[in-house]
Write a protein that holds these residues in place. Sequence first.
Motif, PDB file in Angstrom:
ATOM      1  N   ILE A 103       0.849  -1.203   0.000  1.00 31.80           N
ATOM      2  CA  ILE A 103       0.000   0.000   0.000  1.00 31.80           C
ATOM      3  C   ILE A 103       0.880   1.246   0.000  1.00 31.80           C
ATOM      4  N   ASN A 104       1.893   1.256   0.861  1.00 26.82           N
ATOM      5  CA  ASN A 104       2.830   2.377   0.978  1.00 26.82           C
ATOM      6  C   ASN A 104       3.504   2.670  -0.359  1.00 26.82           C
ATOM      7  N   GLU A 105       4.034   1.654  -0.991  1.00 27.91           N
ATOM      8  CA  GLU A 105       4.788   1.843  -2.233  1.00 27.91           C
ATOM      9  C   GLU A 105       3.889   2.292  -3.385  1.00 27.91           C
ATOM     10  N   VAL A 106       2.686   1.761  -3.453  1.00 26.10           N
ATOM     11  CA  VAL A 106       1.760   2.172  -4.516  1.00 26.10           C
ATOM     12  C   VAL A 106       1.412   3.655  -4.364  1.00 26.10           C
ATOM     13  N   ILE A 107       1.104   4.080  -3.149  1.00 23.16           N
ATOM     14  CA  ILE A 107       0.742   5.474  -2.928  1.00 23.16           C
ATOM     15  C   ILE A 107       1.928   6.398  -3.212  1.00 23.16           C
TER      16      ILE A 107
END
Length: 187
Positions: free
Chosen positions: A88-92
């Motif tokens: 989630i962190n990397e996608v955002i």
Amino acid sequence: MGRVRKLIEQLMKFGIVGVIAFVIDYGLMNLLLMMHMHNILATSISFFVSLIFNYLASMKFVFKHRADMARWMEIAIFFTSSFIGWIINEVIVWISTSWMPHDSMYTMHTQYVIWTNIGKLVATAVVMVWNFVIRKWLLDDTHTNAMNRLRSDENKLTEEELEAKREKSFSHRLGMWSIEHAPFGWK
């Protein structure tokens, strides 16, 4: 009132651990960005360094060990939920700078760092909610009492009803399975 106070104390401990992990994560991320590291690599490294701190502090100060769950399962749940949080962190973060030119970490460095930090702030909020909910549900041994504490006195479940609810819960069944299947005494 004592149970509500305990929940508030737990949230405060979760918040303090989170703030320290946030400082580790952001400090390291920005240090790596200043060295012109790609934002996805920088946020990955900082995320995993802060994750190690977060695991140790959360299991020591925030969440109680579940007597009905093997330690190996606690670790597996923590790191699986963290892996999802990392995605989630990397996608955002990726979305926050994906519109910039490919070489923007060099040619537009200030804007690149600013947009990475904005993306990281959004990601931190989303991942924090994800982490608390999943860990409270699966790792904290007091989760069956959480909603009962918020009920009015006339609607509270009895101890027998709470125990029956706990025994039917997914987390309890998962925990009991983990104890039965603990390799070489990793209970």
